[in-house]
Design a protein around this motif. Structure first.
Motif, PDB file in Angstrom:
ATOM      1  N   CYS A 271       5.613  10.274  -5.218  1.00  0.00           N
ATOM      2  CA  CYS A 271       5.897   8.871  -5.544  1.00  0.00           C
ATOM      3  C   CYS A 271       4.271   8.178  -5.657  1.00  0.00           C
ATOM      4  O   CYS A 271       3.618   8.587  -4.944  1.00  0.00           O
ATOM      5  CB  CYS A 271       6.763   8.197  -4.689  1.00  0.00           C
ATOM      6  SG  CYS A 271       6.751   6.385  -5.062  1.00  0.00           S
TER       7      CYS A 271
ATOM      8  N   HIS B 198       3.783   5.347  -5.019  1.00  0.00           N
ATOM      9  CA  HIS B 198       3.631   4.481  -4.038  1.00  0.00           C
ATOM     10  C   HIS B 198       2.950   4.623  -2.753  1.00  0.00           C
ATOM     11  O   HIS B 198       2.383   4.034  -2.033  1.00  0.00           O
ATOM     12  CB  HIS B 198       5.003   3.283  -4.042  1.00  0.00           C
ATOM     13  CG  HIS B 198       4.968   2.493  -2.688  1.00  0.00           C
ATOM     14  ND1 HIS B 198       5.522   2.374  -1.756  1.00  0.00           N
ATOM     15  CD2 HIS B 198       3.951   1.176  -2.624  1.00  0.00           C
ATOM     16  CE1 HIS B 198       5.375   1.151  -1.001  1.00  0.00           C
ATOM     17  NE2 HIS B 198       4.422   0.716  -1.788  1.00  0.00           N
ATOM     18  N   GLY B 199       3.574   5.972  -2.283  1.00  0.00           N
ATOM     19  CA  GLY B 199       3.268   6.465  -0.854  1.00  0.00           C
ATOM     20  C   GLY B 199       3.509   7.878  -0.776  1.00  0.00           C
ATOM     21  O   GLY B 199       3.767   8.722  -1.792  1.00  0.00           O
TER      22      GLY B 199
ATOM     23  N   ALA C 188       6.008  10.323  -0.569  1.00  0.00           N
ATOM     24  CA  ALA C 188       7.351  10.729  -0.689  1.00  0.00           C
ATOM     25  C   ALA C 188       7.325  11.709  -1.875  1.00  0.00           C
ATOM     26  O   ALA C 188       6.820  11.375  -2.636  1.00  0.00           O
ATOM     27  CB  ALA C 188       8.099   9.509  -0.624  1.00  0.00           C
TER      28      ALA C 188
ATOM     29  N   CYS D  89      13.027   6.804  -5.386  1.00  0.00           N
ATOM     30  CA  CYS D  89      12.149   7.454  -4.320  1.00  0.00           C
ATOM     31  C   CYS D  89      13.043   7.372  -2.985  1.00  0.00           C
ATOM     32  O   CYS D  89      13.623   6.097  -2.576  1.00  0.00           O
ATOM     33  CB  CYS D  89      10.977   6.583  -4.170  1.00  0.00           C
ATOM     34  SG  CYS D  89      10.006   7.092  -2.969  1.00  0.00           S
TER      35      CYS D  89
ATOM     36  N   LYS E 157      11.834   6.984  -0.154  1.00  0.00           N
ATOM     37  CA  LYS E 157      11.384   6.052   1.016  1.00  0.00           C
ATOM     38  C   LYS E 157      11.644   4.597   0.933  1.00  0.00           C
ATOM     39  O   LYS E 157      11.920   3.768   1.909  1.00  0.00           O
ATOM     40  CB  LYS E 157       9.822   6.381   1.053  1.00  0.00           C
ATOM     41  CG  LYS E 157       9.051   6.049   2.422  1.00  0.00           C
ATOM     42  CD  LYS E 157       7.769   7.004   2.650  1.00  0.00           C
ATOM     43  CE  LYS E 157       7.288   6.700   3.737  1.00  0.00           C
ATOM     44  NZ  LYS E 157       5.844   7.348   4.062  1.00  0.00           N
ATOM     45  N   HIS E 158      11.118   3.969  -0.079  1.00  0.00           N
ATOM     46  CA  HIS E 158      11.428   2.637  -0.296  1.00  0.00           C
ATOM     47  C   HIS E 158      12.109   2.138  -1.481  1.00  0.00           C
ATOM     48  O   HIS E 158      11.997   1.219  -1.873  1.00  0.00           O
ATOM     49  CB  HIS E 158      10.006   1.980  -0.617  1.00  0.00           C
ATOM     50  CG  HIS E 158       8.956   2.258   0.596  1.00  0.00           C
ATOM     51  ND1 HIS E 158       7.847   2.959   0.281  1.00  0.00           N
ATOM     52  CD2 HIS E 158       9.136   2.137   1.990  1.00  0.00           C
ATOM     53  CE1 HIS E 158       7.337   3.106   1.475  1.00  0.00           C
ATOM     54  NE2 HIS E 158       7.779   2.683   2.378  1.00  0.00           N
TER      55      HIS E 158
ATOM     56  N   GLY F 150      11.903   2.630  -4.710  1.00  0.00           N
ATOM     57  CA  GLY F 150      11.136   2.638  -6.014  1.00  0.00           C
ATOM     58  C   GLY F 150      11.788   3.284  -6.881  1.00  0.00           C
ATOM     59  O   GLY F 150      12.459   4.412  -6.580  1.00  0.00           O
TER      60      GLY F 150
ATOM     61  N   PRO G 192       8.790  -0.969  -5.009  1.00  0.00           N
ATOM     62  CA  PRO G 192       7.345  -1.383  -4.987  1.00  0.00           C
ATOM     63  C   PRO G 192       6.426  -0.433  -5.749  1.00  0.00           C
ATOM     64  O   PRO G 192       5.330  -1.063  -5.756  1.00  0.00           O
ATOM     65  CB  PRO G 192       7.027  -1.227  -3.307  1.00  0.00           C
ATOM     66  CG  PRO G 192       8.154   0.052  -2.567  1.00  0.00           C
ATOM     67  CD  PRO G 192       9.299  -0.495  -3.556  1.00  0.00           C
ATOM     68  N   PRO G 193       6.574   0.484  -6.215  1.00  0.00           N
ATOM     69  CA  PRO G 193       5.591   1.335  -6.993  1.00  0.00           C
ATOM     70  C   PRO G 193       5.084   0.412  -8.196  1.00  0.00           C
ATOM     71  O   PRO G 193       5.820  -0.568  -8.519  1.00  0.00           O
ATOM     72  CB  PRO G 193       6.346   2.544  -7.519  1.00  0.00           C
ATOM     73  CG  PRO G 193       7.570   2.834  -6.792  1.00  0.00           C
ATOM     74  CD  PRO G 193       8.027   1.400  -6.247  1.00  0.00           C
TER      75      PRO G 193
HETATM   76  S1  FES Z   1       6.971   5.824  -1.379  1.00  0.00           S
HETATM   77 FE1  FES Z   1       8.104   5.737  -3.071  1.00  0.00          FE
HETATM   78  S2  FES Z   1       8.532   3.630  -3.230  1.00  0.00           S
HETATM   79 FE2  FES Z   1       7.327   3.713  -1.580  1.00  0.00          FE
END
Ligand code: FES
Length: 473
Positions: free
Chosen positions: A414, A416-417, A419, A433, A435-436, A438, A451-452
């Motif tokens: 991802c 964003h983070g 994952a 995703c 994790k959050h 996204g 959030p991405p």
């Molecule tokens: S790590 Fe994928 S949406 Fe945050």
């Protein structure tokens, strides 16, 4: 078992700009890998399916309770009997909006995403949470749950006083902090702390929402003054003082008195089995460990998830009373000794792997052919509606086959983070995703849900000689 091993905390440690936050990054506690129990792939795919009907049914009932109690309050206004409908209205408005806000922030209750967004905006307003600020703070809460200096949503910061805790049942001082915050945002100002977790591209939306909130409250106050009665404020504004107590009762069960700075939700979160009324009012958020481990699972599937992973879980609490038999003495002790916390007994974990055994992993070092195509796997290894993780020469990719058989490929992590998208949920041409929550369009890599903010890099994928290939050249 109780222990007393943590460093003495100061309230300032909890600031995202604190030395503690820097240390958390240094110690590998930020955006880290968390313990996940294994869940069979096909079972997890079943649990991830979203439907509109359960959330629609529950939301219609919720609005019916809200409007029904509101109308009764209006009819009985001026008599002592008005206390009863307003007591119900206040709790529905200011307490149960918390779990609606929470679930819709993940985009999971409804299959139709605009319904998630609509509920999120309404519930955010009702529970006194600015929708932009909290969307971002909650993403951080899920990355770094109860990591001091990283998680902006730690409710019971140490040290705390019992008096301060008692005030929370009347939503003080959050109530006043909220109005200070929306006034500041309406003026176009953000704090240094907020800049640490809200992207600048969101500021315009943040300021616009704050102005709308202020306009609504100004209208309600003007109406109250105009008619010479606090009645309008009994519907909007005051419920967050007189009806927020149940939110605190539920909320304390989540993490209060448990460990900080651990990478295992079983140690910092509780699962409380509640009766059907509380489960409805709290939208199954009593299954809080399960939710933190697998935030993609919609609330109506959490009981099934709980049954699946029960062998890996600490003992559950059978009801709020049992939970509070532990929480009250723990908080009394923490109030005296901020260094104290509870360690929950967890069964020996058969696996500490980050990957929840829901995705297929294929590794290869094979050189691409002259045109840049690389074999990923046999056709049968990637069924329609599935995604797999492909590791090739140190890079990670996600390879997708949609329900209608189309093949796509993208970077595997991802944007964003930390994952793997192959652990996520593929629906149509959208990957979510794990994790959050996204979301990305796997055809173009475009971001479909924050959030991405950065698009995924995509690659060509094809079937060739019984193999699935992606083009990396
Ligand atoms: S790590 Fe994928 S949406 Fe945050």
């Amino acid at each position: 078992m109780a222990v007393n091993v943590q460093k003495q905390r100061k309230l300032s440690d909890y600031k995202l700009s604190s030395e503690q936050g820097r240390l958390a990054v240094e110690r590998g506690l930020a955006d880290a890998k968390w313990y996940l129990p294994p869940v069979p792939r096909e079972k997890m795919q079943e649990l991830l399916q979203r439907r509109d009907w359960p959330a629609l049914r529950d939301t219609m009932l919720w609005f019916a309770l809200l409007f029904g109690s509101g109308i009764a309050g209006l009819a009985l206004w001026g008599t002592p009997w008005a206390i009863i409908p307003f007591a119900i209205y206040g709790v529905i408005y200011a307490s149960t909006s918390d779990s609606r806000w929470h679930e819709s922030s993940h985009g999971t209750p409804f299959k139709t995403d605009w319904m998630n967004d609509a509920l999120y905006e309404i519930a955010s307003f009702m529970v006194l949470r600015e929708s932009v600020v909290w969307r971002w703070s909650h993403a951080r809460h899920h990355s770094d749950t109860i990591i001091v200096g990283r998680d902006p949503e730690i409710g019971r910061q140490r040290p705390f006083s019992l008096f301060g805790l008692a005030l929370k049942f009347f939503n003080i001082p959050a109530f006043f902090k909220y109005f200070e915050s929306i006034a500041r945002h309406a003026l176009g100002r953000v704090t240094a702390e907020e800049r640490l977790f809200i992207p600048e591209s969101e500021f315009g939306k943040l300021f616009a929402r704050a102005r709308i909130y202020l306009a609504i409250y100004a209208g309600v106050v003007a109406l109250a003054i105009g008619i010479g009665s606090i009645l309008p404020l009994m519907f909007i504004g005051l419920p967050n003082l007189y009806g927020a107590w149940l939110m605190v009762v539920y909320g304390l069960t989540q993490h209060a008195g448990l460990a900080e700075d651990v990478l295992d939700h079983r140690l910092n979160t509780r699962t409380v089995l509640m009766n059907p009324i509380n489960r409805y009012l709290y939208w199954n958020m009593g299954y809080h460990i399960e939710h933190h481990m697998f935030p993609m699972v919609p609330y109506y599937n959490l009981p099934k998830l709980h049954e699946l992973i029960k062998p890996y879980m600490p003992p559950v609490y059978n009801g709020l009373i049992e939970a509070y038999r532990e929480i009250i003495p723990t908080l009394l002790r923490v109030a005296k000794d901020p260094n104290y916390y509870l360690i929950r007994p967890v069964p020996p974990a058969p696996s500490q792997s980050h990957t929840p055994q829901t995705s297929t992993l294929i590794t290869s070092d094979a050189a691409p052919d002259a045109e840049g195509w690389v074999n990923v796997c046999d056709l049968v290894q990637l069924l329609p509606g599935e995604v797999l993780r492909f590791e090739h020469r140190g890079n990670v990719y996600a390879v997708y086959r949609t329900q209608i058989g189309q093949l796509f490929a993208s970077d595997g992590k991802c944007t964003h983070g930390n994952a793997y998208l192959a652990d996520g949920f593929l629906e149509g041409a959208c990957i979510e995703c794990p994790k959050h929550n996204g979301r990305f369009d796997i055809r173009t890599g475009a971001v479909l849900r924050a959030p991405p903010r950065v698009a995924l890099k995509t690659y060509l994928a094809r079937e060739h000689n019984g193999q699935i290939q992606i083009k990396l050249g």
